[in-house]
Design a protein around this motif. Structure first.
Motif, PDB file in Angstrom:
ATOM      1  N   GLN A 246     -33.574  48.703  -0.672  1.00  0.00           N
ATOM      2  CA  GLN A 246     -33.832  48.776   0.762  1.00  0.00           C
ATOM      3  C   GLN A 246     -34.417  47.449   1.258  1.00  0.00           C
ATOM      4  OE1 GLN A 246     -35.956  52.289   2.064  1.00  0.00           O
ATOM      5  NE2 GLN A 246     -35.287  53.465   0.278  1.00  0.00           N
ATOM      6  N   TRP A 303     -29.138  47.994   5.997  1.00  0.00           N
ATOM      7  CA  TRP A 303     -29.164  49.103   5.045  1.00  0.00           C
ATOM      8  C   TRP A 303     -28.800  50.355   5.819  1.00  0.00           C
ATOM      9  CZ3 TRP A 303     -32.381  53.243   2.996  1.00  0.00           C
ATOM     10  CH2 TRP A 303     -32.094  53.543   1.653  1.00  0.00           C
ATOM     11  N   GLN A 309     -24.295  50.546   5.876  1.00  0.00           N
ATOM     12  CA  GLN A 309     -24.979  49.867   4.779  1.00  0.00           C
ATOM     13  C   GLN A 309     -24.115  48.701   4.313  1.00  0.00           C
ATOM     14  OE1 GLN A 309     -26.630  52.497   1.871  1.00  0.00           O
ATOM     15  NE2 GLN A 309     -26.573  50.974   0.244  1.00  0.00           N
TER      16      GLN A 309
END
Length: 366
Positions: A246, A303, A309
């Motif tokens: 992340q 993300w 993402q």
């Protein structure tokens, strides 16, 4: 001005953009980088010397010499070998400053340079009895983020002058904004809201088929910034690793089964390896292998939260924007050569700030 160890021309870009300077010579050993420099500042290629600086003997008279000798010998990422030949290139810089009869010089290097024996020797050269005894030197430790680049990149800048001191470059941005300073430029502003909007999703892996003639050699290019918005084909295991990281995280957040064996043995240090950047922060220092997430904090900041993402490293175009280049700058070379040029460049916004200080002194001395 004359640019030594010119690379792709980051220093020159900042000085030319300031408005007071014209390049009349450049020296660069790497032919692809020299071709990039010429494509931007010397279209005829007549004043770009592509070769070993020791062989550069027809030195033109100039007001200013700028340059940054290769930093790998000083960098914390290198071996820091005192005998590294690259650590001696500052002597060629000194020689050319003298032969050009320049009134000022600007010497740029990594932050660590100020702690090396070579730094002390350079300062001594400007001391009593030294080769540059008629120069007064000033040392500035400057962060590119403080001058509008979306990147935290600290550099040592040494300004030498025979006509009096310069004012310290005045920061325009800060981590915590104030009355006279805006907030550091974030990656969100740089990629999605700035003058160069780059869509996050890319599929192309190769540069366009194109070449130019540079001093009798065919060199790939000249490519526009958007031609560099290309990525690599990452294998499935890498993509799975990237998907676990992340924003703000790194290899330490990977489950054990996805860690390399060497990572399991080394649980401390290298905190940026396989790191993901953050939208609302500047990037970390861009290096020559920014296209390899395993080499640092170079994963795209997007993300899951708030959109698709993006599991890839920065593209060449994104890295160039992080350095502060815009769509005017042209690029020559292979993918690897251009990546090296980008990673080694001086951010033009930082160079422009130094140029303002230098121009003020040169104009005042007329």
């Amino acid at each position: 001005m004359l640019d030594l160890f010119a690379g792709c021309g980051g220093l020159t870009r900042g000085f030319v953009d300031q408005g007071s300077f014209q390049s009349v010579g450049a020296v660069e050993l790497d032919r692809a980088a020299a071709a990039t420099y010429a494509a931007n500042f010397d279209p005829t290629g007549r004043h770009t010397y592509a070769g070993d600086i020791a062989g550069y003997t027809e030195v033109p008279p100039v007001d200013l010499v700028i340059g940054g000798p290769p930093c790998q010998g000083f960098s914390a990422l290198g071996k820091r070998d005192p005998a590294d030949v690259r650590n001696q290139l500052w002597r060629e810089f000194v020689r050319i400053v003298r032969e050009s009869r320049a009134r000022m010089f600007v010497f740029e290097n990594v932050d660590r340079f100020a702690k090396t024996p070579e730094f002390q020797l350079l300062r001594a050269a400007a001391g009593e009895g030294g080769e540059l005894a008629d120069f007064q030197t000033q040392v500035f430790r400057l962060n590119a983020a403080d001058f509008g680049a979306p990147q935290k990149r600290i550099r040592t800048i040494i300004v030498g002058s025979r006509i009096g001191p310069v004012a310290e470059p005045l920061p325009t941005h800060a981590k915590v904004p104030g009355e006279a300073r805006a907030r550091w430029v974030s990656l969100r502003e740089a990629f999605l809201e700035g003058p160069v909007v780059l869509e996050p999703a890319v599929r192309e892996e190769w540069l366009p088929e194109s070449s130019i003639d540079f001093q009798g050699d065919a060199v790939p290019g000249a490519f526009k910034l958007r031609d560099l918005h290309i990525t690599r084909n990452h294998d499935l295991t890498s993509l799975i690793r990237y998907a676990h990281i992340q924003p703000g995280q790194s290899r330490f957040q990977l489950p054990e089964e996805l860690q390399y064996a060497c990572w399991r043995r080394h649980t401390k240090g290298a905190g940026d390896v396989l790191g993901r950047l953050q939208w609302d922060q500047p990037a970390v220092t861009i290096r020559t292998e920014f296209f390899k997430p395993e080499k640092g904090r170079f994963l795209h900041p997007q993300w899951e939260n708030g959109g698709e993402q993006i599991n890839r490293a920065l593209t060449h175009a994104e890295a160039a924007v992080v350095q502060g280049f815009d769509e005017r700058h042209l690029w020559c070379g292979t993918k690897a050569e251009i990546a090296r040029q980008i990673g080694n460049a001086v951010p033009p916004p930082l160079a422009r700030a130094v140029a303002f200080s230098v121009a003020g002194r040169l104009k005042g001395a007329r």
